[in-house]
Design an enzyme around this catalytic site. Structure first.
Site, short mmCIF file in Angstrom:
data_model
loop_
_atom_site.label_atom_id
_atom_site.label_comp_id
_atom_site.label_asym_id
_atom_site.label_seq_id
_atom_site.Cartn_x
_atom_site.Cartn_y
_atom_site.Cartn_z
N ASP A 255 -1.77 -0.81 5.94
CA ASP A 255 -2.04 -0.26 7.28
C ASP A 255 -3.47 0.20 7.46
O ASP A 255 -3.88 0.46 8.59
CB ASP A 255 -1.11 0.93 7.55
CG ASP A 255 -1.56 2.18 6.81
OD1 ASP A 255 -1.75 3.21 7.46
OD2 ASP A 255 -1.75 2.11 5.58
N ASP B 145 0.86 -1.18 0.00
CA ASP B 145 0.00 0.00 0.00
C ASP B 145 0.90 1.24 0.00
O ASP B 145 2.11 1.14 0.25
CB ASP B 145 -0.89 -0.04 1.24
CG ASP B 145 -1.70 1.24 1.40
OD1 ASP B 145 -2.36 1.64 0.42
OD2 ASP B 145 -1.68 1.83 2.49
N THR C 247 -0.21 5.07 1.16
CA THR C 247 -0.39 6.01 2.26
C THR C 247 -0.34 5.29 3.61
O THR C 247 -1.12 4.39 3.87
CB THR C 247 -1.74 6.74 2.13
OG1 THR C 247 -1.79 7.39 0.86
CG2 THR C 247 -1.90 7.77 3.24
#
Length: 331
Positions: free
Chosen positions: A206, A11, A13
């Protein structure tokens, strides 16, 4: 499975980046609205969102000391943005998918060309403004990515819901592949695609949007220190510090563990075969054979204890600053 990993998908961000984006531009698209009003609407809509971009919007509004209203009917749209009711009107904030087929404003294209992430503010289907945000690559990511390659990971790929220019700006310096404008279900499809090809896939993320792909991957790793509870719940491993060096370390731990398992099995097989042969030929009396049966147990314990000894110096150095374990494998 982690010891056999061949593909790592990431991922952006909060995973590759620090997850602390800053709003750099607030551009009204409606002549009747000023930048402060656009930002106030955006911050009100994002008031209860957990996304790092929402925090950036609220932070920008706080800096300008804007008073936020109380939104109603808050709805988080996975991979797209948020929608609320405000004074009887629908207000949405999110990526370009919320534009519902309308063309990208020229100023938005210019901001994308600078590698910025865009948020559009839409009221009753009409774009009112665009916000641009910038995030920073984690300083320890390049070294960790290089270490993953040295450990034999064949393919690393960035999967993001952001635009192509922002994805390329992050991925290009790292020399990794990227795919942009992805919804959560698109990330799952990418993971399944690699799994169908016979790869062992590791997903690192996250956020809430990463949770489905973390669960689908052969091994999901959550950046637990700053990640969402849902991502931690969906992943197989949670990193308890915001330290990307833990990612290759976890891979090394897995490989050391599997090497130890193989040595233990090999030692036990050879030991027992030798013992059986000696006993069958009459060279090993029953009493001694019974005592010797404990030999593999001591051998396995001694060999397995090497795992603690190998990681001891590094763990001691970390524990002086942070008593929390580096990584937590989940049951």
């Amino acid at each position: 499975m982690l010891a056999k990993a061949t593909v790592v998908v990431l991922d952006k961000t909060g995973t590759l980046t620090l997850g602390r984006p800053v709003i750099t531009d607030v551009i009204p698209l409606d002549a009747d609205l000023g930048a402060d009003e656009v930002l106030r609407l955006a911050a009100t809509a994002e008031r209860y969102s957990e996304h790092p971009l929402a925090e950036a919007v609220r932070g920008a509004a706080a800096l300008r000391e804007l008073q936020l209203a109380e939104p109603q009917d808050f709805e988080a749209i996975p991979g797209m943005g948020v929608r609320v009711r405000l004074d009887g009107e629908s207000v949405a904030v999110g990526g370009r998918r919320l534009l519902a087929g309308e063309g990208l404003p020229p100023i938005a294209a210019e901001l994308e060309a600078q590698g910025k992430t865009l948020l559009f503010v839409i009221r009753n289907g009409q774009p009112l403004g665009v916000l641009a945000a910038m995030d920073t690559l984690r300083p320890d990511v390049p070294e960790a990515v290089a270490e993953l390659r040295r450990l034999g990971v064949k393919h690393l790929e960035l999967l993001t819901g952001d635009n192509e220019r922002t994805a390329a700006a992050i991925a290009a310096p790292l020399g990794i592949h990227w795919r942009a404008n992805l919804l959560p279900e698109d990330k799952i499809a990418v993971v399944k695609e690699y799994q169908r090809r016979g790869h062992v896939v590791v997903m690192i993320g996250d956020g809430v949007n990463d949770a489905p792909a973390l669960a689908q991957a052969d091994v999901g790793i959550a950046m637990g220190a700053a990640g969402s509870p849902l991502a931690i719940e969906a992943a197989h491993i949670a990193l308890l510090r915001d330290d990307w060096k833990l990612v290759p370390e976890v891979l090394r731990i897995a490989r050391r563990t599997m090497n130890t398992v193989k040595i233990n099995i090999g030692f036990t097989v050879v030991y027992n075969l030798a013992g059986l042969a000696l006993a069958a030929l009459g060279f090993l009396p029953p009493a001694i054979a019974a005592a010797a049966q404990a030999g593999p147990d001591f051998g396995i314990l001694a060999n397995s204890a090497r795992l603690l000894r190998q990681g001891g110096s590094r763990q001691t150095a970390r524990s002086s600053k942070d008593p929390v374990p580096a990584a937590l494998p989940k049951e």
